[in-house]
Design an enzyme around this catalytic site. Structure first.
Site, PDB file in Angstrom:
ATOM      1  CD  GLU A  79      -2.902  -1.663   2.552  1.00  0.00           C
ATOM      2  OE1 GLU A  79      -2.901  -0.293   3.492  1.00  0.00           O
ATOM      3  OE2 GLU A  79      -4.110  -2.121   1.927  1.00  0.00           O
ATOM      4  CD  GLU A  94      -4.778  -8.044   0.053  1.00  0.00           C
ATOM      5  OE1 GLU A  94      -5.806  -7.537   1.191  1.00  0.00           O
ATOM      6  OE2 GLU A  94      -3.489  -7.373   0.860  1.00  0.00           O
TER       7      GLU A  94
END
Ligand SMILES: *[C@@H]1O[C@H](CO)[C@@H](O)[C@H](O)[C@H]1NC(C)=O
Ligand SMILES: *[C@@H]1O[C@H](CO)[C@@H](O)[C@H](O)[C@H]1NC(C)=O
Ligand SMILES: *[C@@H]1O[C@H](CO)[C@@H](O)[C@H](O)[C@H]1NC(C)=O
Ligand SMILES: *[C@@H]1O[C@H](CO)[C@@H](O)[C@H](O)[C@H]1NC(C)=O
Ligand SMILES: *[C@@H]1O[C@H](CO)[C@@H](O)[C@H](O)[C@H]1NC(C)=O
Ligand SMILES: *[C@@H]1O[C@H](CO)[C@@H](O)[C@H](O)[C@H]1NC(C)=O
Ligand SMILES: *[C@@H]1O[C@H](CO)[C@@H](O)[C@H](O)[C@H]1NC(C)=O
Length: 582
Positions: free
Chosen positions: A352, A459
């Site tokens: 991220e 994910e």
């Protein structure tokens, strides 16, 4: 065209109940994008789908069909090469721009594209759909530049039939927004699915031929040889996250190992899990999960070396001085990457790092680039990924728009010394409970695909709701059908292990509706076992999903059987596999 050919054409398309014209438009569009989305062009690229439902899409008829949205002025201009385009200026608010009303039909996907430029510097410009009651639905964004045209691609999924304003938005109202060659093309869900199926046939399967000959008779063909083909392993990585509960439940172990060959540990490798107290590393859980995976032939994506979100640092890390942080982080990366060197297929190195900048803020703006370099030196085999949320699932998050993702990817992998690293694009895919915007998802994948870097959904989950299973299926099909997607990992699993967002099995390991979808797709994306016979030339041809296979051939003279293995990949198309019998 001779009459009989013409008839075949008409029959084919009228029989499929899908407009041939639209279907072909989608195919050529995909090829076209690969070139066009990579550059900012002196003249705008062509109008896709002839503009679709947009009136006067190229501004060849002045401002007809267009209006000012909010305050400001719109005017047609002509470039020195006589191209007409539209300008919105004197803007007071971000959404003051040029707009057009269009009617959306419930249940359809709308692919959007437009060529955009700004008059000075560079600026993020978005397309927004204003629904009747004042709701603004974002549809995609681009960083537009001065002096050349950039392609803004995106789309919208119509939740209801209504008239919407298509308009443009940019925060800096001092800048003019220039617009040209706008298109909004509707697709029914049936058309969308038709395209997915076509694409799956093309990118996940190969047409191959078998030839069976006698070893002892100088390659004489075996006519009518009976053989049985079984796919033993899928070629496409379709896997599932796992957590520490796998170590304590044979039911969970069996549930997992009977379905999946690829995994990511949800939390077990994270820094806060392996070094909760400074200096006290504990890899007991992660090591045991690696062992379980290896024992069961399950490949592992490492997740993650660092996480750039300040919230998810181990508590003791949050208060370190920059110098102590540098030392602690150095120790962490050396420890975890060396420990699992040679055992992983991928690493999310700095998780991220488009949304967050904990390491950059403390250690300097090249921090992530340096950690990718270090990880590669410690273990050069895994593909090194960026990994972000919202890139495919939420078009309102400009930080992680595909354009910004490409920029960050380039920063990291063109950092001196990083050019040889195998790069990966990780898109998490945490979908909400509403209709997924597959038009936006597809346009994002197309833009990311222009990098040539493999894309993985890392994910994937879908929030609970009445349509959860259906939405999961739509997203999985969209991902599997895209040629640049090279793997899918779901963050999902049995309720037993706490997977409450996208539970695939209930507490007793019975499938949920989402679990049925997953099992059905695993089956569908695999060639069924089949028995066949060679023709007089000893040949047989068919189209097979990529993956590993076993073929058992029976010698018609003796009834003896022998088994061989072969693998079908993207490169196998048109290939002949030769097998010999006694
Ligand atoms: C141009 O727009 C006007 C309305 O402003 C319309 O009457 C006319 O038919 C349009 N011409 C073309 C060629 O589309
Ligand atoms: C907004 O755009 C104008 C014109 O390009 C520029 O001068 C100004 O610096 C920009 N403002 C911000 C906050 O970026
Ligand atoms: C390491 O972690 C395991 C699993 O959580 C735990 O059982 C063990 O006590 C820990 N070891 C130490 C030294 O804390
Ligand atoms: C970041 O790396 C670039 C490329 O090596 C270099 O030019 C620049 O000075 C570095 N910046 C910092 C703050 O270290
Ligand atoms: C569709 O529904 C989702 C959530 O239910 C909402 O976020 C989105 O704005 C809606 N889109 C349109 C175009 O109405
Ligand atoms: C999932 O649900 C179970 C049962 O309601 C609960 O005990 C568990 O804490 C939940 N897990 C998570 C991760 O929310
Ligand atoms: C092979 O098996 C078939 C069917 O089982 C039988 O009809 C045939 O006679 C057998 N041939 C030989 C050579 O054993």
């Amino acid at each position: 065209m001779p009459l009989f050919l013409w008839l075949t054409f008409v029959l084919f398309y009228s029989g499929s109940a899908i407009s041939g014209q639209i279907t072909q438009a989608v195919f050529s569009d995909v090829q076209y994008d690969a070139l066009a989305t990579t550059q900012c062009l002196a003249e705008p690229g062509r109008t896709m789908y002839g503009g679709g439902v947009i009136v006067n899409p190229e501004f060849s008829n002045g401002t007809a069909g267009w209006a000012v949205f909010g305050k400001g002025v719109i005017e047609g201009r002509v470039s020195h090469s006589k191209n007409r385009f539209m300008v919105a200026r004197n803007r007071k608010r971000p959404m003051d721009s040029v707009s057009q009303k269009v009617r959306l039909e419930k249940g359809k996907f709308y692919a959007f594209s437009a060529w955009i430029q700004v008059n000075e510097g560079s600026e993020t410009v978005s397309v927004v759909f204003r629904v009747g009651d004042g709701e603004f639905a974002p549809g995609g964004s681009i960083v537009a530049e001065q002096g050349c045209w950039s392609l803004l691609k995106g789309g919208v999924a119509a939740n209801s039939s209504s008239t919407v304003d298509v308009l443009f938005k940019s925060k800096n109202t001092s800048k003019e927004i220039w617009v040209d060659n706008v298109a909004l093309q509707p697709f029914s869900k049936k058309q969308w699915r038709f395209h997915q199926d076509k694409s799956i046939e093309k990118v996940r399967k190969s047409r191959v031929r078998f030839q069976i000959t006698y070893a002892k008779k100088r390659g004489l063909a075996v006519r009518g040889a009976k053989f049985l083909v079984k796919q033993t392993k899928p070629g496409f990585p379709f896997g599932c996250g796992m957590n520490f509960h796998i170590l304590e439940s044979t039911d969970y172990q069996n549930w997992f190992a009977s379905r999946f060959r690829y995994t990511t540990f949800t939390n077990a490798m994270k820094w806060y899990s392996t070094e909760a107290k400074q200096g006290q590393e504990n890899y007991t859980t992660a090591d045991a999960m690696v062992k379980f995976s290896q024992d069961n032939g399950i490949s592992i994506r490492g997740h993650n070396v660092f996480w750039d979100d300040p919230k998810y640092q181990p508590d003791w890390v949050k208060t370190l001085s920059p110098e102590d942080l540098r030392k602690a982080a150095e120790k962490r990366i050396n420890s975890v990457v060396s420990r699992y060197a040679g055992k992983l297929i991928a690493w999310d190195v700095v998780n991220e790092n488009l949304h967050f900048s904990f390491f950059e803020d403390n250690l300097g703006k090249n921090a992530s680039s340096i950690y990718y370099s270090t990880a590669y030196k410690l273990d050069p085999t895994p593909r090194m990924f960026l990994n972000e949320y919202n890139t495919i699932e939420y078009c309102g998050d400009e930080k992680v728009s595909p354009g910004n993702y490409k920029k960050r990817l380039k920063e990291i992998f063109s950092y001196p010394g990083n050019e040889d690293i195998l790069a990966g694009i990780g898109v998490q895919g945490n979908f909400g409970r509403g209709q997924p915007n597959l038009a936006y998802m597809r346009s994002t994948l197309e833009i990311l695909a222009t990098t040539g870097v493999p894309i993985w959904l890392t994910e994937l989950s879908v929030h609970p709701g009445v349509n959860q299973a259906q939405y999961l299926e739509e997203i999985l099909r969209e991902a599997f059908s895209h040629p640049a997607v090279e793997g899918i990992i779901m963050f999902a699993g049995p309720a037993y292990a706490g997977f409450n967002v996208t539970a695939l099995a209930d507490i007793s390991f019975n499938n949920t509706p989402a679990g049925d979808i997953v099992d059905n797709l695993i089956e569908e994306w695999k060639s069924p076992d089949f028995e066949a016979h060679t023709n007089d030339g000893g040949f047989f041809s068919t189209s097979l999903f990529h993956g590993e296979y076993e073929i058992t051939i029976t010698n018609p003279a003796t009834n003896c059987s022998s088994t061989s293995r072969f693998e079908v990949t993207r490169d196998s198309s048109g290939r002949t596999f030769h097998f010999q019998i006694g």
